[in-house]
Scaffold this motif. Structure first.
Motif, PDB file in Angstrom:
ATOM      1  N   MET A   9      44.871  43.945  31.143  1.00 29.46           N
ATOM      2  CA  MET A   9      43.434  43.823  31.247  1.00 29.46           C
ATOM      3  C   MET A   9      42.751  44.742  30.253  1.00 29.46           C
ATOM      4  SD  MET A   9      43.720  41.626  33.560  1.00 29.46           S
ATOM      5  CE  MET A   9      42.000  41.200  33.535  1.00 29.46           C
ATOM      6  N   LYS A  10      41.921  44.151  29.391  1.00 34.05           N
ATOM      7  CA  LYS A  10      41.064  44.979  28.539  1.00 34.05           C
ATOM      8  C   LYS A  10      39.820  45.296  29.358  1.00 34.05           C
ATOM      9  CE  LYS A  10      42.277  43.717  23.847  1.00 34.05           C
ATOM     10  NZ  LYS A  10      42.624  42.298  23.639  1.00 34.05           N
ATOM     11  N   GLY A  11      39.264  46.461  29.178  1.00 30.69           N
ATOM     12  CA  GLY A  11      38.080  46.822  29.948  1.00 30.69           C
ATOM     13  C   GLY A  11      38.490  47.324  31.317  1.00 30.69           C
ATOM     14  N   ASN A  12      37.897  46.762  32.367  1.00 25.77           N
ATOM     15  CA  ASN A  12      38.175  47.236  33.728  1.00 25.77           C
ATOM     16  C   ASN A  12      39.615  46.917  34.143  1.00 25.77           C
ATOM     17  OD1 ASN A  12      38.174  48.002  36.359  1.00 25.77           O
ATOM     18  ND2 ASN A  12      36.591  46.563  37.039  1.00 25.77           N
ATOM     19  N   GLU A  13      40.404  47.951  34.308  1.00 20.94           N
ATOM     20  CA  GLU A  13      41.819  47.737  34.647  1.00 20.94           C
ATOM     21  C   GLU A  13      42.022  47.320  36.100  1.00 20.94           C
ATOM     22  OE1 GLU A  13      44.138  51.058  33.431  1.00 20.94           O
ATOM     23  OE2 GLU A  13      43.707  50.722  31.301  1.00 20.94           O
ATOM     24  N   LEU A  14      40.946  47.352  36.875  1.00 21.96           N
ATOM     25  CA  LEU A  14      41.061  46.902  38.269  1.00 21.96           C
ATOM     26  C   LEU A  14      40.758  45.402  38.400  1.00 21.96           C
ATOM     27  CD1 LEU A  14      39.477  49.911  40.216  1.00 21.96           C
ATOM     28  CD2 LEU A  14      41.890  49.408  39.841  1.00 21.96           C
ATOM     29  N   ASP A  15      40.409  44.759  37.287  1.00 23.31           N
ATOM     30  CA  ASP A  15      40.226  43.303  37.328  1.00 23.31           C
ATOM     31  C   ASP A  15      41.590  42.607  37.400  1.00 23.31           C
ATOM     32  OD1 ASP A  15      37.505  43.287  37.317  1.00 23.31           O
ATOM     33  OD2 ASP A  15      37.271  42.814  35.183  1.00 23.31           O
ATOM     34  N   PHE A  16      41.556  41.369  37.860  1.00 24.89           N
ATOM     35  CA  PHE A  16      42.783  40.578  38.006  1.00 24.89           C
ATOM     36  C   PHE A  16      42.742  39.385  37.055  1.00 24.89           C
ATOM     37  CE2 PHE A  16      41.628  42.434  42.050  1.00 24.89           C
ATOM     38  CZ  PHE A  16      42.812  42.929  42.552  1.00 24.89           C
ATOM     39  N   SER A  17      43.912  38.841  36.771  1.00 27.10           N
ATOM     40  CA  SER A  17      43.975  37.586  36.020  1.00 27.10           C
ATOM     41  C   SER A  17      45.242  36.855  36.440  1.00 27.10           C
ATOM     42  CB  SER A  17      44.010  37.870  34.515  1.00 27.10           C
ATOM     43  OG  SER A  17      44.341  36.674  33.833  1.00 27.10           O
ATOM     44  N   PHE A  18      45.107  35.605  36.819  1.00 22.64           N
ATOM     45  CA  PHE A  18      46.290  34.839  37.242  1.00 22.64           C
ATOM     46  C   PHE A  18      46.507  33.578  36.414  1.00 22.64           C
ATOM     47  CE2 PHE A  18      45.078  37.281  41.029  1.00 22.64           C
ATOM     48  CZ  PHE A  18      46.278  37.940  41.255  1.00 22.64           C
ATOM     49  N   SER A  19      45.606  33.300  35.470  1.00 25.49           N
ATOM     50  CA  SER A  19      45.773  32.038  34.735  1.00 25.49           C
ATOM     51  C   SER A  19      46.956  32.116  33.770  1.00 25.49           C
ATOM     52  CB  SER A  19      44.477  31.645  34.024  1.00 25.49           C
ATOM     53  OG  SER A  19      44.281  32.461  32.906  1.00 25.49           O
ATOM     54  N   GLY A  20      47.223  33.309  33.226  1.00 27.07           N
ATOM     55  CA  GLY A  20      48.364  33.458  32.317  1.00 27.07           C
ATOM     56  C   GLY A  20      49.673  33.195  33.049  1.00 27.07           C
ATOM     57  N   LEU A  21      49.759  33.673  34.258  1.00 30.54           N
ATOM     58  CA  LEU A  21      50.959  33.468  35.076  1.00 30.54           C
ATOM     59  C   LEU A  21      51.149  31.980  35.378  1.00 30.54           C
ATOM     60  CD1 LEU A  21      53.281  34.463  36.870  1.00 30.54           C
ATOM     61  CD2 LEU A  21      51.605  34.937  38.668  1.00 30.54           C
ATOM     62  N   LYS A  22      50.027  31.338  35.715  1.00 37.04           N
ATOM     63  CA  LYS A  22      50.077  29.896  36.003  1.00 37.04           C
ATOM     64  C   LYS A  22      50.568  29.133  34.768  1.00 37.04           C
ATOM     65  CE  LYS A  22      46.300  27.861  35.381  1.00 37.04           C
ATOM     66  NZ  LYS A  22      44.842  27.738  35.441  1.00 37.04           N
ATOM     67  N   THR A  23      50.066  29.518  33.589  1.00 37.88           N
ATOM     68  CA  THR A  23      50.489  28.860  32.353  1.00 37.88           C
ATOM     69  C   THR A  23      51.967  29.142  32.069  1.00 37.88           C
ATOM     70  OG1 THR A  23      48.259  29.200  31.560  1.00 37.88           O
ATOM     71  CG2 THR A  23      49.870  28.539  29.913  1.00 37.88           C
ATOM     72  N   ALA A  24      52.417  30.365  32.369  1.00 39.62           N
ATOM     73  CA  ALA A  24      53.831  30.707  32.143  1.00 39.62           C
ATOM     74  C   ALA A  24      54.731  29.833  33.027  1.00 39.62           C
ATOM     75  CB  ALA A  24      54.055  32.186  32.446  1.00 39.62           C
ATOM     76  N   VAL A  25      54.282  29.570  34.254  1.00 45.01           N
ATOM     77  CA  VAL A  25      55.050  28.687  35.141  1.00 45.01           C
ATOM     78  C   VAL A  25      55.071  27.274  34.551  1.00 45.01           C
ATOM     79  CG1 VAL A  25      55.131  27.613  37.436  1.00 45.01           C
ATOM     80  CG2 VAL A  25      54.576  30.047  37.226  1.00 45.01           C
ATOM     81  N   LEU A  26      53.912  26.831  34.063  1.00 45.20           N
ATOM     82  CA  LEU A  26      53.822  25.493  33.461  1.00 45.20           C
ATOM     83  C   LEU A  26      54.785  25.356  32.284  1.00 45.20           C
ATOM     84  CD1 LEU A  26      52.325  22.736  33.267  1.00 45.20           C
ATOM     85  CD2 LEU A  26      50.651  23.863  31.791  1.00 45.20           C
ATOM     86  N   ARG A  27      54.809  26.382  31.411  1.00 47.22           N
ATOM     87  CA  ARG A  27      55.722  26.350  30.245  1.00 47.22           C
ATOM     88  C   ARG A  27      57.177  26.294  30.701  1.00 47.22           C
ATOM     89  NH1 ARG A  27      52.134  24.840  28.316  1.00 47.22           N
ATOM     90  NH2 ARG A  27      50.484  25.847  27.139  1.00 47.22           N
ATOM     91  N   TRP A  28      57.495  27.072  31.716  1.00 48.54           N
ATOM     92  CA  TRP A  28      58.863  27.117  32.251  1.00 48.54           C
ATOM     93  C   TRP A  28      59.273  25.715  32.729  1.00 48.54           C
ATOM     94  CZ3 TRP A  28      61.943  26.395  36.530  1.00 48.54           C
ATOM     95  CH2 TRP A  28      63.128  27.137  36.610  1.00 48.54           C
ATOM     96  N   VAL A  29      58.338  25.058  33.433  1.00 48.25           N
ATOM     97  CA  VAL A  29      58.616  23.717  33.972  1.00 48.25           C
ATOM     98  C   VAL A  29      58.776  22.710  32.829  1.00 48.25           C
ATOM     99  CG1 VAL A  29      57.625  21.840  35.361  1.00 48.25           C
ATOM    100  CG2 VAL A  29      57.491  24.210  36.174  1.00 48.25           C
TER     101      VAL A  29
END
Ligand code: KG4
Ligand code: ZN
Length: 360
Positions: free
Chosen positions: A207-227
């Motif tokens: 996370m750039k900026g606020n390190e307490l923010d979350f992000s899950f779209s990258g993980l979702k895309t990584a699962v998609l690539r794996w599949v």
């Protein structure tokens, strides 16, 4: 003693509950629309509104009957004002207004996210304790992943939030992609213990900026690539086929159509989400010096998350509500309304549904 009827219809559950003094649940009724939406792999807003219309009268009636309560025995009606699907919210709000008008009862508007937090505070009180304030509150569900700081006056400060998908949404999207239907959280939760959480390596979101923010779209895309990198069409089709005939398959039935590598994928995905959630909770606890932490929302049902939180050694207690109070329900709405009743913070009949209502 103050009795509040709570009504919740923000997403795909029509719920009503009668709660006394913000601590005693006299009744709680939840009509789930899962069977309506599951075949579409997510909530269909138009269908949700229609189902709320169908369910609201019998659900409220049942809550009143189970509580052995009549209209004269109520002090107020609380209803979810937002955030949520506007058509769904409108059903609960219109119904609540109609009863208030007919029975001369005060109306209280409640923020759904505040409701999720109050579910935990209420449960602690039910057990004779109090959650120590200031507290951290992590609300992780299909619609939100928010981290709040709650001070002694119950003022909320948003200190972290998802920049893209909510945690529950990530569970739902991964499950849908793999043919496990909707909602994804419960099925992944049940299957994850059968896989190796270190089997597939996912990198943590930076996370750039606020390190307490979350992000899950990258993980979702990584699962998609794996599949995409594997020949999985046949197993995904087999699971979709299973769902057609068996709306709620058992773990054994899922295992029969899910190879080892896919179980490893599920376990690794879930472990990554848990790590991401708890990493922020730990940083926030260190930064703010809060006295306790509460975790709520549908994702708080996750048994892997509960187990990992118990091992976390944050140095402060972490409270999870019982599963029925973690997912959407109306007892949490009535509980959140109790302090507002004490402050006579009533809504007018111009109370509007607010799809994007924020808490802080
Ligand atoms: O709080 P909730 O009932 O509704 C919203 O306000 O969104 O949360 C529903 C979300 C869904 O995304 C569902 O997949 C997720 O909570 N969920 C879970 C579990 N049970 C429900 N996620 C992970 N593990 C679970 N056991
Ligand atoms: Zn919710």
């Amino acid at each position: 003693m103050a009795r509040i009827l709570g009504i919740e219809s923000s997403c795909d559950e029509t719920a009503a509950a009668v709660v006394e003094d913000g601590r005693a649940i006299l009744s709680t009724v939840v009509a789930s629309q899962l069977d309506v939406h599951s075949r579409y792999g997510g909530v269909v807003p138009e269908l949700a509104s229609r189902e709320h219309l169908r369910a609201i009268v019998p659900v409220v009636r049942e809550a009143m009957e189970r509580a052995r309560c009549d209209w004269a025995g109520l002090d107020a009606i609380a209803v979810t004002q937002g955030p949520g699907l506007v058509g769904s919210l409108l059903v609960g709000i219109t119904f609540a207004k109609a009863i208030c008008l007919a029975r001369g009862l005060p109306l209280i508007g409640v923020n759904h996210i505040e409701g999720h937090i109050h579910a935990v505070l209420m449960e602690a009180r039910m057990q004779g304790g109090e959650v120590g304030l200031p507290a951290l509150a992590l609300v992780a569900s299909g619609g939100h992943t928010h981290l709040f700081h709650v001070d002694r006056e119950m003022h909320y400060r948003l200190i972290g939030k998802t920049r893209d998908d909510a945690a529950g949404e990530a569970f739902d999207k991964v499950a849908k992609l793999l043919g496990f239907g909707y909602p994804g959280g419960p099925v992944i939760d049940r299957l994850a213990p059968h896989g190796d959480p270190g089997g597939v390596r996912f990198t943590a979101a930076k996370m750039k900026g606020n390190e307490l923010d979350f992000s899950f779209s990258g993980l979702k895309t990584a699962v998609l690539r794996w599949v995409e990198g594997r020949a999985m069409d046949a197993e995904i089709a087999a699971r979709r086929e299973l769902l057609v005939h068996t709306p709620r398959p058992t773990v054994e039935q899922w295992l029969a159509v899910t190879p080892r590598a896919t179980l490893d994928l599920l376990a690794s995905f879930q472990a990554t989400v848990i790590r991401e959630l708890l990493r922020r909770l730990r940083s926030a606890a260190e930064e703010t010096g809060a006295e306790s932490a509460v975790v709520s929302g549908g994702v708080a049902c996750n048994s892997g998350l509960r187990a990992a939180a118990a091992e976390l050694r944050l140095g402060i207690p972490i409270y999870f509500p019982q599963p029925a109070l973690s997912t959407d329900n109306a007892a949490m709405i009535a509980a959140a309304a109790f302090p507002k009743l004490a402050r006579r913070e009533f809504a007018g009949f111009d109370l509007r549904a607010q799809a994007g209502l924020t808490l802080a």
